[in-house]
Design a protein around this motif. Sequence first.
Motif, PDB file in Angstrom:
ATOM      1  N   VAL A 157       0.560  -0.912   0.258  1.00  0.00           N
ATOM      2  CA  VAL A 157       0.614   0.601  -0.030  1.00  0.00           C
ATOM      3  C   VAL A 157       1.083   1.314   0.048  1.00  0.00           C
ATOM      4  CG1 VAL A 157      -1.333   1.353   1.252  1.00  0.00           C
ATOM      5  CG2 VAL A 157      -2.169  -1.090   0.863  1.00  0.00           C
ATOM      6  N   GLU A 160       2.023   2.189  -3.706  1.00  0.00           N
ATOM      7  CA  GLU A 160       1.181   2.855  -4.611  1.00  0.00           C
ATOM      8  C   GLU A 160       0.755   4.622  -3.799  1.00  0.00           C
ATOM      9  OE1 GLU A 160      -0.061   1.693  -7.124  1.00  0.00           O
ATOM     10  OE2 GLU A 160       1.579  -0.062  -5.771  1.00  0.00           O
ATOM     11  N   ALA A 178      -9.843   0.920  -7.946  1.00  0.00           N
ATOM     12  CA  ALA A 178     -10.041   0.078  -6.277  1.00  0.00           C
ATOM     13  C   ALA A 178     -11.390   0.726  -5.499  1.00  0.00           C
ATOM     14  CB  ALA A 178      -8.583   1.384  -5.008  1.00  0.00           C
ATOM     15  N   LEU A 387      -2.855  -3.348  -4.379  1.00  0.00           N
ATOM     16  CA  LEU A 387      -3.729  -2.820  -3.033  1.00  0.00           C
ATOM     17  C   LEU A 387      -4.167  -4.209  -2.541  1.00  0.00           C
ATOM     18  CD1 LEU A 387      -5.028   0.876  -4.415  1.00  0.00           C
ATOM     19  CD2 LEU A 387      -3.453   0.337  -2.560  1.00  0.00           C
TER      20      LEU A 387
END
Length: 461
Positions: A157, A160, A178, A387
């Motif tokens: 995470v 990103e 997402a 994610l």
Amino acid sequence: MSLQKRPTGGEQPSILGALKFRVPFVHYKLEIPDMLQGAILCVVPLSITALMTSVLGIPFEIAVAFVLLNNFLYLVHSHFGDPAVAGWITAGIPLYIAFLSGYPEGDARILALIALQLAVAVIFLGLGIFKGADALVRKMPTSLKSGILIGAGISAVMGEFAADGRVWTMPVTILTGAILGFFMLFSETAGPLRARYGFFRFVAQYGIAVPFLIAYIFGIIIGEVTPPQIEWGFTTIPFTEIVRDYSVFGLGLPPLEYFIDAIPLALAAYIIAFGDILVMDSLFKNADGVRKDEKLIFSPRRNSIIVGIRNFLHGIFAPFISLSGPGWTGGQVLVINRYMNNPRSVMDSYWGGATSIYWGMTIAIILVPVVTLFKPGLNIGMALTLLIQGYLCGYLAIEMLSRQTNLERGVAIIVGSVLATKGAAWGLGIGLVLWFVLEKNWFAKVYKATHDEAPDEDSGH
């Protein structure tokens, strides 16, 4: 050819004894939803071409050929008894780039990658052949297992959302994808909707493929994504050029010092990959509890041997910058969620989904129009995958710790935090020190022996 049926609660039929080889249409049927999902998600493996061109100087067309070879090797897992939806050692990619950047551009970097990939192959093969992988999964302290998962989740995470992370290259597009992807896979609302509405059930079985498509089209509309320029033809693999310019047969073996330099990073890559093994072990146990009609057996040993073979073949013929890992967490959860959320009448066997997702992806990569259609959306596919990996690692780690002591939970948090910020080697090293100092009761046997030998006051002695 007719499809062989399994007894309820048994393993899917196979041939070649312990190799458990399965043939399409004989031992499993192709699952159209998983094939289409794989075709759309070809953007995920294709996203690595950007690094292969920028770091290694490999032309885009050759890089796509490398990806195609990599995809064919994924299918070895699901055809030889390993249920894993295979993938890269993704979380270590920044470490590999830093390692390779320490060498001059050109052949030196290719040789350095060959040395790294062969070192990783030796580690996986050694632990697989000598049963070290099974022992690690079984005997590693829960605090370290969950700490590795926490660290891998945070790293995925953080990468990103970092200042140079993929999210900020097209923020509205990626965050839209997402939100839709998480809703389809994990929302409390999605389950009842699947159960009640046939249309929603039909859309939901495609996992993040539909959210990706919606986000991709939306990104083009709002101007965050460049419209694709479609080209025609088929992806070819120029074996002569690959062998001459990128293999040990053309470049020779790397110097010994390259291998020595690669060993610490190879160990770190295995530690990172070990987190994926833990994730898959937990996912398959959950699936076995839901689908009573089929028995899934995940062997870390078998998985490690196949991963070692994949890394060896890449290291010899076509070095791959992301390395070959035990599993693709994002793809794994797509297949296993569909498997758990459908009865046997809809999805006969897990193996149909695990193989079909890569048949679909491989066929899509062969088709140049598909590659060029999705080329502008490569960052979206990779971001969604990482994610989802972060989410999965997090909840599986917390689930592991639900029955543990506060001491183990604390060690797990420290291990995860250090791993995410300082790397895998630091995280595992500090975790082992904390386990020895805090969790390991060195005097337990002495205390027990003393207690057992003490006279029983109530016995009259």
